[in-house]
Each structure stands twice: as structure tokens, then as C-alpha cells.
Design a protein around this motif. Structure first.
Motif, mmCIF file in Angstrom:
data_model
loop_
_atom_site.group_PDB
_atom_site.id
_atom_site.type_symbol
_atom_site.label_atom_id
_atom_site.label_comp_id
_atom_site.label_asym_id
_atom_site.label_seq_id
_atom_site.Cartn_x
_atom_site.Cartn_y
_atom_site.Cartn_z
ATOM 1 N N LEU A 163 0.833 -1.211 0.000
ATOM 2 C CA LEU A 163 0.000 0.000 0.000
ATOM 3 C C LEU A 163 0.863 1.254 0.000
ATOM 4 C CD1 LEU A 163 -2.814 -1.076 2.490
ATOM 5 C CD2 LEU A 163 -2.969 -0.909 -0.008
ATOM 6 N N LYS A 164 1.986 1.200 0.701
ATOM 7 C CA LYS A 164 2.921 2.330 0.732
ATOM 8 C C LYS A 164 3.536 2.538 -0.651
ATOM 9 C CE LYS A 164 5.237 5.456 3.109
ATOM 10 N NZ LYS A 164 4.505 6.674 3.531
ATOM 11 N N LEU A 165 3.949 1.445 -1.301
ATOM 12 C CA LEU A 165 4.534 1.540 -2.636
ATOM 13 C C LEU A 165 3.529 2.065 -3.665
ATOM 14 C CD1 LEU A 165 6.638 -1.766 -2.734
ATOM 15 C CD2 LEU A 165 7.538 0.573 -2.818
ATOM 16 N N ALA A 166 2.249 1.732 -3.450
ATOM 17 C CA ALA A 166 1.201 2.173 -4.382
ATOM 18 C C ALA A 166 1.042 3.695 -4.404
ATOM 19 C CB ALA A 166 -0.127 1.516 -4.017
ATOM 20 N N GLU A 167 1.531 4.349 -3.357
ATOM 21 C CA GLU A 167 1.440 5.815 -3.315
ATOM 22 C C GLU A 167 2.384 6.468 -4.324
ATOM 23 O OE1 GLU A 167 2.244 6.997 0.705
ATOM 24 O OE2 GLU A 167 0.590 5.809 1.538
ATOM 25 N N THR A 168 3.449 5.751 -4.703
ATOM 26 C CA THR A 168 4.458 6.355 -5.579
ATOM 27 C C THR A 168 4.737 5.537 -6.845
ATOM 28 O OG1 THR A 168 6.160 5.270 -4.228
ATOM 29 C CG2 THR A 168 5.650 7.570 -3.710
ATOM 30 N N HIS A 169 4.102 4.369 -6.982
ATOM 31 C CA HIS A 169 4.355 3.506 -8.146
ATOM 32 C C HIS A 169 3.038 3.084 -8.794
ATOM 33 C CE1 HIS A 169 8.033 3.129 -5.766
ATOM 34 N NE2 HIS A 169 8.656 2.619 -6.825
ATOM 35 N N ASP A 170 3.037 3.007 -10.138
ATOM 36 C CA ASP A 170 1.878 2.403 -10.815
ATOM 37 C C ASP A 170 2.253 1.071 -11.460
ATOM 38 O OD1 ASP A 170 3.377 3.260 -12.942
ATOM 39 O OD2 ASP A 170 1.890 4.678 -13.706
ATOM 40 N N LYS A 171 3.541 0.693 -11.331
ATOM 41 C CA LYS A 171 4.003 -0.617 -11.798
ATOM 42 C C LYS A 171 4.959 -1.189 -10.752
ATOM 43 C CE LYS A 171 3.943 0.182 -16.828
ATOM 44 N NZ LYS A 171 3.840 1.645 -16.991
ATOM 45 N N LEU A 172 4.794 -2.492 -10.461
ATOM 46 C CA LEU A 172 5.682 -3.164 -9.508
ATOM 47 C C LEU A 172 6.000 -4.567 -10.010
ATOM 48 C CD1 LEU A 172 3.986 -2.279 -6.078
ATOM 49 C CD2 LEU A 172 6.204 -1.433 -6.870
ATOM 50 N N THR A 173 7.200 -5.057 -9.686
ATOM 51 C CA THR A 173 7.536 -6.462 -9.946
ATOM 52 C C THR A 173 7.517 -7.197 -8.618
ATOM 53 O OG1 THR A 173 9.896 -5.938 -9.785
ATOM 54 C CG2 THR A 173 8.937 -5.993 -11.986
ATOM 55 N N VAL A 174 6.851 -8.349 -8.599
ATOM 56 C CA VAL A 174 6.702 -9.117 -7.360
ATOM 57 C C VAL A 174 6.951 -10.602 -7.663
ATOM 58 C CG1 VAL A 174 5.183 -9.685 -5.417
ATOM 59 C CG2 VAL A 174 4.981 -7.453 -6.530
ATOM 60 N N VAL A 175 7.615 -11.264 -6.729
ATOM 61 C CA VAL A 175 7.991 -12.677 -6.874
ATOM 62 C C VAL A 175 6.751 -13.567 -7.035
ATOM 63 C CG1 VAL A 175 8.983 -14.614 -5.585
ATOM 64 C CG2 VAL A 175 10.166 -12.407 -5.632
#
Length: 281
Positions: free
Chosen positions: A164-176
């Protein structure tokens, strides 16, 4: 019942205290303020003075990567301190609940591990938690060993809060996406732990929310339920090297819960929904 809970500043200990209070038990909370787990004499004196009917041991060394550099400290806390508390429980006749982990297994294959499946920790944290299990089984008859995984609760850091914290500054993420397991909501788990300690159905159990997913699946569902427009790209574990080896397979069978007549926890998706509401509140 009078029940002593260690680790009350952590996610699980916090929720166990809430459930005990709601059910009318006399709950005695212990954190570093009361005693250090590594000060065996102080821990023993505190427990002997409290004279609880049961101990729910939630406190642990949980910094999995740091443990690779602090193997001795991790073993003292998760192995030695658990042995010390189990010995006190034996001496005062108290029931003992030990919180363990999926990391005691080798984490290979695709089958769900049953409670008595061969152990084979692949990192220092897993080895230390297995040492705690062995101490409990060696010293006690009135014990519950409860293995959990992928924990989230209101009181502390966890994967959901990070996403949720990352969603404040990112619209794309890579996750395992090649580590598979079951998220565990501490509010649900706490209810089951108190159910257990109210009985004499001693043994080893697996207790996670129902269903399996990868971390990438988990992240996608977090963003979907939270209404966040974030694209998750699945990647292998090799894209995020860590000091400690993580198990690829953290699936755990709930057959032991069934045999004892304990309820399963709700699905992880349902748990996530209630947790997001708890965060909002």
C-alpha cells in the motif's frame, strides 16, 4: 484462565491479548519491558511469579535475512529462550503454545506439508524455530506447536502495508511469483490459538488462512481490493536475491486441525478484505 502472552508489541501478541480480554481471561502481557528473552533467570522469575495456567509464546527473532549474520543471537532467542520458557511451563504445570513457521520445512515440491513431514530448514531462522519446536516436544506433554506463514496484523510491519505504501508512488511493480504459500491474518489466528488453549487437544498444527497464492497473486489482490491502479509483473525469486533462502513451497496441510475438531480460518481473500477495513478504521 490466567494466560501469559510473550511478544505483545508484535502483530500476533497484540491480537492474542485482545481476544483473551474479549473472552474474559486474565491476560498477562510480556514484552522487552517485562524481561529480555535472553535473560533466562529474569524470564523464569517473571513467569514463576505470574503463575499462569498457560503461556502463549509469540515473541521471536523474526528478521530472516539479518539472522544469517546473527545466527547465534537468533538461535539463543528462538531456541534457547523457548527451551527456558518451556522448562518453566513444565515446572509450574502450565500449558504451552509455541508459534512456529513454514520455514522448518525444505520448501520444495508442490504438495502441502503435513505436520509430521520431514523437516529441513534452509536458513538460520528456520533452524532456530525448529530448535524451539524440538525443545518444546522434549520437555513438555501439554503443548501446542502452531506453524504459521506470511503473517499480517494491525500492529507492525507486513507485506500488505509495504504494498500500500509503494502504491502511493508507483503504478508498476515487480513481485515474486515462484514462492507459494498462505497469508495469515493475526486477528483470525489469535481466535484459533485461544480456542486451542481452552482445550487439552495438544499437538502440532498448521494454522493459516485458507487458500494458496504467490506473493504476486497476493499483491494483485491487495491492489484490487484497495482500489489501487497498480500493475504487478510477476518475476522469479532470482530477480530479488536475499541473504536467506526462502522456501518456494510453503503450502501446509490443515489435516491436524480437522482431526482435533478445530475450525479452519477463513480464506485469505476474506481476511484481506477485513484487514483493509481494520486499517481504514
Amino acid at each position: 484462565m490466567k494466560i501469559l502472552v510473550t511478544g505483545i508489541t508484535g502483530q500476533l501478541g497484540h491480537d492474542v491479548m485482545k481476544v483473551l480480554a474479549a473472552r474474559g481471561h486474565e491476560a498477562i502481557g510480556a514484552s522487552r519491558k517485562e524481561f529480555s528473552l535472553t535473560d533466562f533467570d529474569a524470564a523464569r522469575a517473571f513467569v514463576e511469579n505470574a503463575k499462569p495456567d498457560a503461556i502463549i509464546h509469540c515473541a521471536a527473532y523474526t528478521a530472516v535475512d539479518k539472522a544469517e549474520d546473527e545466527k547465534d543471537q537468533c538461535m539463543i532467542v528462538n531456541g534457547g529462550a523457548t527451551r527456558n520458557l518451556a522448562a518453566v511451563a513444565r515446572d509450574i504445570g502450565a500449558k504451552f503454545v509455541y508459534i512456529s513457521t513454514d520455514y522448518v520445512f525444505p520448501g520444495i515440491g508442490e504438495e502441502a506439508y503435513d505436520v509430521d513431514a520431514p523437516k529441513g530448514p534452509t536458513n538460520a531462522y528456520g533452524l532456530s524455530k525448529l530448535a524451539g519446536e524440538e525443545a518444546v516436544q522434549e520437555l513438555l506433554e501439554k503443548y501446542f506447536i502452531v506453524r504459521i506463514s506470511w503473517v499480517f496484523g494491525i500492529n507492525g510491519k507486513n507485506f500488505i502495508k509495504t504494498m500500500l505504501k509503494l502504491a502511493e508512488t508507483h503504478d508498476k511493480l515487480t513481485v515474486v511469483d515462484d514462492q507459494i504459500g498462505s497469508p495469515t491474518y493475526t486477528a483470525d489466528l489469535a481466535e484459533l490459538l485461544v480456542d486451542m488453549v481452552e482445550t487439552d487437544k495438544y499437538g502440532v498444527y498448521h494454522a493459516t488462512n485458507e487458500g494458496f497464492c504467490s506473493w504476486a497473486d497476493f499483491a494483485k489482490e491487495i491492489f484490487r481490493q484497495a482500489g489501487k491502479n497498480v500493475t504487478v509483473t510477476p518475476v522469479p525469486s532470482s530477480a530479488y536475491p536475499t541473504k536467506a533462502t526462502r522456501p518456494k513451497n510453503s503450502r501446509m496441510s490443515k489435516a491436524s486441525l480437522d482431526r482435533a475438531g478445530f475450525h479452519h480460518l477463513p480464506t485469505w481473500q476474506d481476511a484481506l478484505s477485513r484487514y483493509l477495513r481494520e486499517l481504514e478504521a
